[in-house]
Design an enzyme around this catalytic site. Structure first.
Site, PDB file in Angstrom:
ATOM      1  N   HIS A  36       0.855  -1.184   0.000  1.00  8.92           N
ATOM      2  CA  HIS A  36       0.000   0.000   0.000  1.00  8.92           C
ATOM      3  C   HIS A  36       0.894   1.238   0.000  1.00  8.92           C
ATOM      4  CE1 HIS A  36       0.998   0.190   4.254  1.00  8.92           C
ATOM      5  NE2 HIS A  36       0.462  -0.998   4.451  1.00  8.92           N
TER       6      HIS A  36
ATOM      7  N   GLY B 251       1.910   3.119   2.247  1.00  6.32           N
ATOM      8  CA  GLY B 251       2.948   3.142   3.269  1.00  6.32           C
ATOM      9  C   GLY B 251       4.229   2.475   2.796  1.00  6.32           C
ATOM     10  N   HIS B 252       4.092   1.304   2.164  1.00 12.08           N
ATOM     11  CA  HIS B 252       5.270   0.627   1.622  1.00 12.08           C
ATOM     12  C   HIS B 252       5.943   1.458   0.534  1.00 12.08           C
ATOM     13  CE1 HIS B 252       2.752  -2.914   2.975  1.00 12.08           C
ATOM     14  NE2 HIS B 252       3.899  -3.183   3.569  1.00 12.08           N
TER      15      HIS B 252
ATOM     16  N   GLN C  76       6.709 -15.784  12.074  1.00 13.71           N
ATOM     17  CA  GLN C  76       6.201 -14.707  12.922  1.00 13.71           C
ATOM     18  C   GLN C  76       4.684 -14.774  13.100  1.00 13.71           C
ATOM     19  OE1 GLN C  76       7.856 -11.720  10.071  1.00 13.71           O
ATOM     20  NE2 GLN C  76       5.997 -10.562  10.538  1.00 13.71           N
TER      21      GLN C  76
ATOM     22  N   SER D 121      -1.758  -3.551   5.726  1.00 11.09           N
ATOM     23  CA  SER D 121      -2.280  -4.607   4.861  1.00 11.09           C
ATOM     24  C   SER D 121      -3.509  -5.257   5.481  1.00 11.09           C
ATOM     25  CB  SER D 121      -1.199  -5.675   4.622  1.00 11.09           C
ATOM     26  OG  SER D 121      -0.072  -5.090   4.002  1.00 11.09           O
TER      27      SER D 121
END
Length: 286
Positions: free
Chosen positions: A34, A36-37, A61, A190
């Protein structure tokens, strides 16, 4: 842009990028990209001659009851976004490439990984530290960039790099980039894809409630009372539960029961619908 799946090919391609003393900035992701990435990628281009990004959904994780299988995977679409941003190499290893048969090593960062999300998700940050250390060794970047939305993750990676004397990248070149938010104030994630339209509207109240709490704390209000009010405000906006709402030292993540004026961070995790959302904001000087 080269999309590479084998470690031997990655090492050769990175060596070619670095030929002549060129520098590399690295943006690790789990995909489902998105804005942000993409902001991280654009910042990375300002840091170095070339940008390498990775997409790897790291099974180590995720807990046994978490959303590994449901986590969005859209490699082709993500690759197109990265290529449009000028990324030189996309490193997209398979699970077998990252964790070959017989893999037995784990990295654990004590203290800073045991609170907040670490307490709520046992083993999560061991998986994060392990995969990031491997990615650093594979890509050997001069710089690495991470979003501040997961402030605890950033603190853990910096501590790991410092404690293990990493040089590619050195801890001073692990760069946090300010959280990118939707116009409503909701931190981009995400996992926002899991929200219905109504839930997304309600989730926007999280950042507003956090800002009110920060204003109260910086104004001298009692920290415990401010955090209790914050939790009530979050639930009132439509969240089902609050995992935590903590005031912590920005570097050590030590819990703070009073605000002294030193850099601190308000960290929150709360659940709404099918999503567990995290957010954090600075308190006092950055």
């Amino acid at each position: 842009m080269q999309t590479i799946n084998r470690l031997e090919d990655l090492r050769k391609a990175v060596d070619a990028l670095k030929n002549g003393g060129k520098t590399v900035a690295f943006v690790p992701t789990m995909g489902a990209l998105h804005e942000g990435h993409l902001t991280l990628v654009r910042q990375a281009r300002q840091c170095a001659d070339h940008v390498v990004a990775s997409i790897f959904v790291n099974p180590r994780q995720f807990g046994p009851n978490e959303d590994l299988d449901a986590y969005p995977r859209r490699l082709a679409a993500d690759a197109a976004l990265l290529e449009a941003e000028g990324v030189a190499i996309l490193w997209a290893p398979t699970v077998d490439q990252m964790y070959p048969d017989g893999y037995a090593t784990n990295i654990s960062v004590s203290g800073v990984s045991e609170v907040a999300c670490g307490a709520a998700r046992p083993g999560h940050f061991d998986g994060v530290a392990t995969v990031v250390c491997k990615l650093f060794n594979q890509v050997r970047p001069d710089f690495a960039l991470f979003g501040e939305k997961d402030w605890q993750q950033l603190a853990i990676i910096r501590r790991m790099a410092r404690d293990l004397d990493l040089t590619q990248p050195h801890v001073s070149n692990i760069i946090g980039v300010e959280t990118v938010r939707e116009p409503s104030g909701l931190a981009m994630s995400s996992r926002n894809q899991y929200l219905t339209e109504a839930e997304r509207s309600n989730a926007a109240g999280l950042s507003a409630a956090m800002r009110r709490a920060i204003a109260a704390i910086e104004g001298g209000a009692d920290v415990a009372e401010s955090l209790a009010t914050l939790k009530a405000d979050i639930l009132a906006t439509g969240f089902a539960s609050v995992d935590y709402a903590d005031l912590r030292d920005a570097a050590s993540l030590e819990s703070l029961d009073r605000y002294s004026g030193h850099p601190a961070r308000l960290l929150v995790a709360a659940r709404i619908g099918a999503a567990r959302l995290i957010d954090n904001m600075p308190v006092g000087p950055r």
